[in-house]
Design an enzyme around this catalytic site. Structure first.
Site, PDB file in Angstrom:
ATOM      1  N   GLU A 154      10.405   7.705 -16.964  1.00  0.00           N
ATOM      2  CA  GLU A 154       9.043   8.195 -17.202  1.00  0.00           C
ATOM      3  C   GLU A 154       8.584   7.825 -18.612  1.00  0.00           C
ATOM      4  OE1 GLU A 154       8.581  12.417 -15.540  1.00  0.00           O
ATOM      5  OE2 GLU A 154      10.715  12.015 -15.414  1.00  0.00           O
TER       6      GLU A 154
ATOM      7  N   HIS B 112       0.830  -1.216   0.000  1.00  0.00           N
ATOM      8  CA  HIS B 112       0.000   0.000   0.000  1.00  0.00           C
ATOM      9  C   HIS B 112       0.864   1.266   0.000  1.00  0.00           C
ATOM     10  CE1 HIS B 112      -3.338  -2.678   1.208  1.00  0.00           C
ATOM     11  NE2 HIS B 112      -2.422  -3.229   1.976  1.00  0.00           N
TER      12      HIS B 112
END
Ligand code: ARG
Length: 462
Positions: free
Chosen positions: A294, A160
């Site tokens: 990216e 998480h």
């Protein structure tokens, strides 16, 4: 045809609309199939000769002309632009007829562009799959080198996106190694189904000439021949399967990219990207941006787009060939180019990542990631695990309030929660111990990871 006409003169009396002719054309991109088209034509030529459709002399003349066409293409850079062609198949045939006239016109006997294009694309893709598999392997190599250079380094493991339990950096590297290992298996699987020869299916019904398809397939390195002529010319599942496998590779590359982007932030700081693979900002002088990663992350979306496009193109097509299928090639070509570029870039990035061991170790030692260790400790001393879990939760809250880590609390503090806690707890709470206890197979204990690294090395070498 050699004079710029198309392949179907007889049935037509009018001229095609120039706009439509342009729209119909695929030569702008399918010229990438040029070499395999010639290769398949040579094999088809031999097949026709063996079947007695061409004389030995005609076959020799055709093959030598095909060789010359290959040479011309290699030596003159504007060879493809010299004459307008609809697609690569008509281009090669037109060049052949230019060179040798009538015997050139015989090559298309027993063949259609429908089985030709399916054959070409399979030949081309088969070789490209091998190249991609090498690229995946190089990325695995990069991961292993990074792991081996920092065998002892621990980082926080996350669930998480919250600190969960410390893991070795090498263990993190090996997680991606496994994903790419499955990617290579998948590519090998896809390759098997790609490497089946459609040639001989002709337009859709099969050919009436006694061509030995198995012999032609052997000459082209195919493992088998397609068993149904309609299927052979009308499915592109091999492309869909390939782009699916490529999409999974891109998913793995993209997650790796995302981890590297995050770990290179000031907030995390485990990694620093060397200047070779980062960029600056035109405005902010302090910036060092992970553009390389990216872009890899972004290009995953592009490949998924190709997969969706091809599924959509195929889903409503009646059997057999339909021109819609000409759209398959740009999707496949761009997928190949994109995956190759992303693999190369990722391998370069992995070689240019600097690991900040001090930051990593500090991060791995903070954030109560040893809380589970303390609960297990109490459980081993006889406390029911549920109770231990609840108690450690309270100890964590107590520590948070005092801005301390668990191992910075005093024994008295800890004992005030449970008398089961003794001096040995501090050894239990250490980062070393937290790692070492994960000693089952597949765990992050240093000895398991060392074994896994050695095994990975051996797997990569085999
Ligand atoms: N350029 C075409 C393609 O890529 C080749 C096959 C054309 N066949 C046809 N019947 N028009 O699919």
């Amino acid at each position: 045809m050699s004079d710029g006409k198309n392949l179907w003169g007889g049935r037509f009396s009018g001229e095609a609309d120039p706009g439509f002719t342009e729209f119909n054309r695929s030569f702008g991109f399918d010229r990438r199939l040029f070499e395999v088209d010639v290769r398949a034509s040579v094999a088809h030529c031999d097949g026709l000769a063996s079947a007695g459709v061409l004389t030995t002399a005609e076959a020799l003349e055709i093959k030598s002309a095909l060789k010359r066409i290959l040479k011309h293409a290699q030596s003159s850079s504007d060879y493809f632009d010299a004459a307008p062609a609809e697609d690569v198949h008509s281009f090669v045939e037109a060049r052949l007829v230019e060179l040798i006239g009538d015997s050139g016109r015989k090559l298309h006997t027993g063949r259609s562009r429908n089985d030709q294009v399916a054959t070409d694309l399979r030949l081309w893709l088969r070789d490209e799959i091998d190249v991609i598999a090498i690229g995946v392997r190089q990325t695995q190599e990069g991961l292993l080198e990074l792991a081996e250079a920092h065998r002892e380094v621990a980082i926080p493991g996350y669930t998480h996106m919250q600190r969960a339990q410390p893991v070795l950096l090498a263990h993190w590297c090996l997680a991606y190694f496994e994903m790419f290992a499955r990617d290579r298996e998948r590519l090998a699987e896809v390759r098997k189904r790609v490497n089946v020869m459609p040639l001989g299916a002709a337009a859709l019904a099969g050919t009436s000439f006694p061509i030995d398809r198995a012999a032609v397939a052997r000459a082209l390195g195919f493992d088998d021949v397609s068993r149904n002529s309609i299927d052979a010319v009308s499915d592109r599942d091999f492309c869909i399967e390939f782009i699916s496998a490529a999409s999974i590779i891109m998913t793995h590359l993209s997650r790796l990219a995302e981890d590297i982007v995050v770990y290179s932030t000031t907030e995390f700081g485990f990694f620093e990207l060397s200047d070779a693979i980062a960029t600056g900002s035109s405005l902010m002088p302090q910036k060092k941006n992970p553009d390389s990663m990216e872009l890899v992350r972004g290009k995953a979306g592009r490949v998924f787009g190709h997969l969706t496009a091809l599924l959509a193109i195929m889903k409503g097509l009646p059997l057999a060939y339909n021109k819609d299928m000409q759209e398959d090639k740009e999707a496949v070509f761009d997928t190949v180019d994109t995956v190759n570029a992303c693999l190369t870039t990722t391998a370069t990035v992995l070689r240019n990542v600097r690991v900040n061991e001090t930051v990593a170790r500090a991060a791995a030692s903070q954030g109560y990631m040893n809380a589970t260790e303390l609960a297990d400790y109490l459980a081993r001393k006889g406390m029911p695990f549920r109770e231990a879990h609840e108690m450690v939760g309270r100890i964590v809250m107590y520590a948070i309030e005092r801005e301390r880590e668990l191992n910075d609390l005093s024994l008295e503090d800890l004992k005030s929660f449970s008398s089961l806690i003794e001096q040995d707890v501090f050894q239990i709470l250490s980062l070393e111990n937290t790692l070492a206890t994960k000693s089952q197979k597949a765990g992050t204990a240093p000895e398991r990871v060392a074994e896994a690294l050695d095994a990975a090395r051996r797997r990569l070498a085999s």
